[in-house]
Design an enzyme around this catalytic site. Structure first.
Site, PDB file in Angstrom:
ATOM      1  N   GLY A 177       1.421  24.156  -7.279  1.00 42.49           N
ATOM      2  CA  GLY A 177       1.465  24.095  -8.738  1.00 42.49           C
ATOM      3  C   GLY A 177       2.863  24.340  -9.281  1.00 42.49           C
ATOM      4  O   GLY A 177       3.157  24.035 -10.432  1.00 42.49           O
ATOM      5  N   GLY A 178       3.719  24.896  -8.454  1.00 41.31           N
ATOM      6  CA  GLY A 178       5.068  25.240  -8.907  1.00 41.31           C
ATOM      7  C   GLY A 178       5.823  24.042  -9.444  1.00 41.31           C
ATOM      8  O   GLY A 178       6.382  24.087 -10.544  1.00 41.31           O
TER       9      GLY A 178
ATOM     10  N   CYS B 110       1.279  -8.272   6.790  1.00 39.44           N
ATOM     11  CA  CYS B 110       0.303  -7.210   6.518  1.00 39.44           C
ATOM     12  C   CYS B 110      -1.118  -7.741   6.734  1.00 39.44           C
ATOM     13  O   CYS B 110      -1.432  -8.863   6.355  1.00 39.44           O
ATOM     14  CB  CYS B 110       0.467  -6.722   5.083  1.00 39.44           C
ATOM     15  SG  CYS B 110      -0.657  -5.374   4.668  1.00 39.44           S
TER      16      CYS B 110
ATOM     17  N   ASP C  85       4.551  13.396   1.633  1.00 42.49           N
ATOM     18  CA  ASP C  85       3.645  12.968   0.565  1.00 42.49           C
ATOM     19  C   ASP C  85       4.496  12.441  -0.583  1.00 42.49           C
ATOM     20  O   ASP C  85       5.647  12.856  -0.746  1.00 42.49           O
ATOM     21  CB  ASP C  85       2.826  14.143   0.025  1.00 42.49           C
ATOM     22  CG  ASP C  85       3.622  14.946  -0.985  1.00 42.49           C
ATOM     23  OD1 ASP C  85       4.520  15.702  -0.557  1.00 42.49           O
ATOM     24  OD2 ASP C  85       3.411  14.787  -2.197  1.00 42.49           O
TER      25      ASP C  85
ATOM     26  N   ASP D  29       6.373  28.372  -5.382  1.00 44.84           N
ATOM     27  CA  ASP D  29       7.832  28.374  -5.307  1.00 44.84           C
ATOM     28  C   ASP D  29       8.440  27.814  -6.582  1.00 44.84           C
ATOM     29  O   ASP D  29       7.745  27.247  -7.411  1.00 44.84           O
ATOM     30  CB  ASP D  29       8.297  27.503  -4.131  1.00 44.84           C
ATOM     31  CG  ASP D  29       7.912  26.035  -4.323  1.00 44.84           C
ATOM     32  OD1 ASP D  29       6.853  25.772  -4.934  1.00 44.84           O
ATOM     33  OD2 ASP D  29       8.668  25.165  -3.885  1.00 44.84           O
TER      34      ASP D  29
ATOM     35  N   CYS E 130      -3.866  -5.959   5.625  1.00 43.42           N
ATOM     36  CA  CYS E 130      -4.757  -5.130   4.803  1.00 43.42           C
ATOM     37  C   CYS E 130      -5.771  -6.007   4.062  1.00 43.42           C
ATOM     38  O   CYS E 130      -5.643  -7.229   4.026  1.00 43.42           O
ATOM     39  CB  CYS E 130      -3.948  -4.276   3.819  1.00 43.42           C
ATOM     40  SG  CYS E 130      -3.467  -5.100   2.292  1.00 43.42           S
TER      41      CYS E 130
ATOM     42  N   ASP F 250      -0.811  21.361  -3.249  1.00 44.75           N
ATOM     43  CA  ASP F 250       0.505  21.945  -3.526  1.00 44.75           C
ATOM     44  C   ASP F 250       0.286  23.242  -4.301  1.00 44.75           C
ATOM     45  O   ASP F 250      -0.844  23.598  -4.639  1.00 44.75           O
ATOM     46  CB  ASP F 250       1.391  20.948  -4.277  1.00 44.75           C
ATOM     47  CG  ASP F 250       0.849  20.632  -5.671  1.00 44.75           C
ATOM     48  OD1 ASP F 250      -0.181  21.220  -6.079  1.00 44.75           O
ATOM     49  OD2 ASP F 250       1.453  19.796  -6.353  1.00 44.75           O
TER      50      ASP F 250
ATOM     51  N   HIS G  77      -2.802  -2.028  -0.958  1.00 44.23           N
ATOM     52  CA  HIS G  77      -1.757  -2.573  -0.093  1.00 44.23           C
ATOM     53  C   HIS G  77      -0.621  -1.569   0.137  1.00 44.23           C
ATOM     54  O   HIS G  77      -0.181  -1.361   1.275  1.00 44.23           O
ATOM     55  CB  HIS G  77      -1.183  -3.879  -0.670  1.00 44.23           C
ATOM     56  CG  HIS G  77       0.094  -4.268  -0.004  1.00 44.23           C
ATOM     57  ND1 HIS G  77       0.131  -4.925   1.208  1.00 44.23           N
ATOM     58  CD2 HIS G  77       1.387  -4.018  -0.328  1.00 44.23           C
ATOM     59  CE1 HIS G  77       1.386  -5.064   1.587  1.00 44.23           C
ATOM     60  NE2 HIS G  77       2.169  -4.529   0.673  1.00 44.23           N
TER      61      HIS G  77
ATOM     62  N   CYS H  17      -4.097  -8.349   1.502  1.00 45.98           N
ATOM     63  CA  CYS H  17      -3.330  -9.468   2.054  1.00 45.98           C
ATOM     64  C   CYS H  17      -4.211 -10.464   2.818  1.00 45.98           C
ATOM     65  O   CYS H  17      -3.868 -11.633   2.920  1.00 45.98           O
ATOM     66  CB  CYS H  17      -2.212  -8.939   2.935  1.00 45.98           C
ATOM     67  SG  CYS H  17      -0.970  -8.042   1.961  1.00 45.98           S
TER      68      CYS H  17
END
Ligand SMILES: [Zn+2]
Length: 376
Positions: A95-96, A305, A267, A147, A307, A93, A336, A310
């Site tokens: 930093g703004g 799930c 994100d 920004d 994963c 990103d 998870h 799980c």
């Protein structure tokens, strides 16, 4: 161009799109969720674990790495990829957002932002040129224009000059960016929740011909219904042949609704942050593992799930670890939650390919039980 977007298929039911984003560190299937590694690490997860859960791109934070360890050290280590030993794509990103949300005693003028470090109190200055210098040194595949993310609520008399300055800063970022062939600089559309300002911002930012566009300034406290309304009129103003990134959004409902509105990238720190206090995303909604009802619950976090967490551990065990503040407990819930969102986006892509994302949304929400305001 450092990145290239390839449109694969549009969902006939919703208009959502599946694409491929080709980057210097691999091709990313979109729509995608990007786990956040603020300080060049997705908290408690190794790169191997991130690959195991099929993370294709991660995000890191310019502001934090500028303060610690400093972008020069990261550059000496071979950039972020070398420093953290991650050979897939990275986005930083600008930093703004952190300058405006974390630092003290900010003074904004046309030149940039003077502020005091939230860690040391040291006086620092970030301009569009400085944000580019830092991000060029960090070396991510995708970098962001500097920004100002206006708060919510904010008066249009505040949002307008802030948005117009963001456009002027975007032009300066383009000029200062030294590595356009290996790092793609995305422009950011601002304008708060005001249609006229969003339209003006989208018009001006897209006229600058960035290789990708982000929508910033959303998910800052406004109700989700309002965020969707802004997306409804903003996304159609962005070019079809370039990736679209909705910043800071990571609740399951907003990922699905965002994809339906044509967003390709998301994100958010949400899945990792809530995991650390024991809150888990499951196919039946949120689960607070600290609750006493799980003390003798020897079933997995989420029956649907598959994963690592799980497949191998029970709610009772994870509750015990989290209550005792054991690091392994945090690792299990973090794994998870990230897996849950990455798999959700995979299911979204499959639904788009089969023209049934609308049906998928209805089925998902019926099970998940969406919380009206925050979606989580
Ligand atoms: Zn799981």
């Amino acid at each position: 161009m450092a990145v290239r977007y390839e449109l694969i298929k549009k969902c006939k039911q919703t208009g959502a799109r599946v694409g491929k984003l080709h980057t210097p560190h691999g091709t990313i299937d979109t729509p995608i969720f990007m786990p956040v590694g603020t300080l060049a690490t997705v908290k408690t997860m190794s790169p191997e674990e991130l690959k195991d859960m099929e993370a294709q791109i991660i995000l890191s934070n310019t502001y934090h790495l500028f303060l610690r360890p400093g972008h020069e050290i990261v550059e000496e280590a071979g950039g972020l990829h070398g420093f953290m030993n991650w050979d897939r794509a990275i986005l930083t990103d600008s930093g703004g957002f952190q300058v405006f949300s974390l630092s003290n005693l900010r003074e904004i003028d046309e030149q940039g932002v003077a502020f005091r470090s939230h860690l040391s109190g040291e006086k620092l200055f970030i301009s569009p040129e400085k944000a580019m210098e830092i991000q060029n040194a960090l070396g991510a595949d995708i970098i962001m224009a500097f920004d100002e993310c206006a708060p919510y609520p904010a008066d249009p008399d505040y949002v307008r000059p802030s948005m117009e300055r963001t456009t002027r800063w975007a032009e300066r970022c383009l000029k200062a960016h030294e590595r356009p062939h290996t790092q793609a600089l995305f422009g950011i559309v601002q304008g708060g929740v005001y249609r006229e300002l969003r339209e003006q911002s989208a018009r001006e930012i897209t006229s600058l011909d960035f290789p990708g566009y982000a929508i910033g300034g959303l998910s800052v406290g406004e109700p989700h219904s309002l965020m969707y309304e802004v997306l409804d009129y903003t996304v159609p103003l962005l070019p079809e042949n370039k990736p679209r990134y909705l910043m800071g959004v990571g609740s399951p409902d907003a990922l699905i609704e965002g994809a339906i509105r044509g967003i390709d990238m998301f994100d958010c720190v949400l899945p990792t942050r809530i995991a650390r206090n024991g809150t888990c995303m499951t196919s039946h909604g949120r689960l607070v593992i600290r609750n006493a009802i799980y003390a003798r619950d020897f079933t997995p976090l989420d029956h649907n799930c598959d994963c690592y967490t799980c497949r191998n551990f029970t709610r009772a065990y994870i509750r015990h670890l989290i209550k005792c503040e054991e690091i392994f407990g945090i690792r299990l819930t973090t794994y998870h939650n990230l897996y849950f969102l990455l798999k959700l986006m995979k299911q979204v892509r499959e639904a788009i390919m089969e023209d049934r994302l609308g049906d998928f949304r209805d089925e998902f929400f019926a099970r998940y039980g969406v919380n009206e305001a925050r979606g989580f």
